[in-house]
Design an enzyme around this catalytic site. Structure first.
Site, PDB file in Angstrom:
ATOM      1  N   ASP A  28     -12.803 -84.468 -55.077  1.00 21.60           N
ATOM      2  CA  ASP A  28     -13.911 -84.196 -54.103  1.00 21.60           C
ATOM      3  C   ASP A  28     -13.111 -83.957 -52.819  1.00 21.60           C
ATOM      4  O   ASP A  28     -11.858 -84.395 -52.609  1.00 21.60           O
ATOM      5  CB  ASP A  28     -15.279 -84.737 -54.216  1.00 21.60           C
ATOM      6  CG  ASP A  28     -16.465 -84.399 -52.610  1.00 21.60           C
ATOM      7  OD1 ASP A  28     -16.428 -83.754 -52.929  1.00 21.60           O
ATOM      8  OD2 ASP A  28     -16.577 -84.894 -51.437  1.00 21.60           O
TER       9      ASP A  28
ATOM     10  N   ASP B   3     -13.950 -83.012 -48.986  1.00 19.38           N
ATOM     11  CA  ASP B   3     -14.019 -83.560 -47.705  1.00 19.38           C
ATOM     12  C   ASP B   3     -15.065 -85.374 -48.090  1.00 19.38           C
ATOM     13  O   ASP B   3     -15.267 -85.793 -48.633  1.00 19.38           O
ATOM     14  CB  ASP B   3     -15.816 -83.410 -47.322  1.00 19.38           C
ATOM     15  CG  ASP B   3     -15.972 -83.089 -45.865  1.00 19.38           C
ATOM     16  OD1 ASP B   3     -14.997 -83.647 -45.226  1.00 19.38           O
ATOM     17  OD2 ASP B   3     -16.479 -82.768 -45.046  1.00 19.38           O
TER      18      ASP B   3
END
Ligand SMILES: [Mg+2]
Length: 267
Positions: free
Chosen positions: A13, A15
């Protein structure tokens, strides 16, 4: 679950893991240098459908990380690719979402259409209007397949949590009476696509994320080793309650433990 020294592929991932806003996480450059050197192939997978892979490449470049567009997988791309496996090229698809999503759907061979669409691909649209909600609702009520990139109810901004993809999807669902099929995290589909692209299997693939209800839950459903970092939206207590395979403060902590596990094995 694989021990760190057995992990061969990563689904990461972005952010809250690699950066927060425009701030890179500590040792970000070292982390990618380690992945390149091993090498550990990876996909940077995000539920955000509002930016193109090229825009993510540029964002990462600004904080000192070089990746190729092929190493990025947005929920918009994952949705378009999953649907392209089920529909012939040229199938008419209506996009309720951002220009980046339109680009992703078109790139997989669909013909963008506002009428007679076989599929409605729906996601976050920062320029949503009543007219757009009406168009998509009528198509779904008329029998078009209703597919959502993801169902995240909110998205974080500097002002706080604001309506996310799921909030707009809920409006379409309420108006049409039809539940959408979702592709992004926490559904396993996006993880499975990323693994297929890398030629990876779940037993040696780990996912790194900061959110329990999307990154960790999706990784668990797809059978991956789950690595939670506390540098984003989850605190230690809730992470421990969820029980991912590994918990680290941030990618610097993960890198240190990973190198240690390899030293133990190779030293
Ligand atoms: Mg995140």
């Amino acid at each position: 679950m694989a021990t760190l020294s057995d992990v061969k592929h990563l689904i990461i991932d972005m952010d809250g893991v690699l950066y927060r806003g425009d701030e890179p996480m500590p040792r970000l450059g070292d982390f990618f240098a380690f992945l390149r050197e091993r090498p550990i192939p990876f996909r940077l997978a995000t539920n955000n459908s509002m930016s193109t892979p090229q825009q993510y490449v540029k964002k990462l470049e600004r904080i000192g990380v070089e990746v190729s567009p092929e190493e990025i997988l947005t929920s918009g791309q994952a949705t378009a690719r999953a649907l392209a496996r089920e529909h012939p090229a040229g199938t008419r698809a209506h996009v309720f979402g951002s220009p980046a999503l339109r680009e992703a759907v078109e790139a997989e061979g669909f013909t963008l259409a506002d009428e007679d669409a076989a599929v409605v691909v729906a996601s976050m649209d920062p320029d949503v209007t009543y007219e757009k909600l009406t168009r998509a609702t009528l198509l779904i009520r008329g029998g078009a397949q209703f597919v959502a990139t993801n169902l995240d109810p909110t998205r974080p901004t500097h002002e706080g949590l604001v309506p996310g993809t799921g909030a707009l999807i809920a409006a379409l669902e309420t108006a049409s009476g039809i539940k959408p099929r979702a592709i992004g995290k926490p559904e396993p589909t996006m993880f499975e696509l990323a693994m297929r692209e890398m030629g990876a299997g779940p037993e040696t693939t780990a996912t790194i994320g900061d959110r329990l209800d999307t990154d960790m839950l999706g990784g668990r459903r797809a059978g991956l080793t789950t690595v939670c970092v506390l540098s984003g939206s989850s605190g230690r207590a809730e992470a421990e309650a969820f029980g991912p395979d590994y918990i680290f403060e941030d990618i610097a902590g993960l890198l240190e433990a990973w190198q240690k596990s390899l030293d133990g094995r190779e030293g």
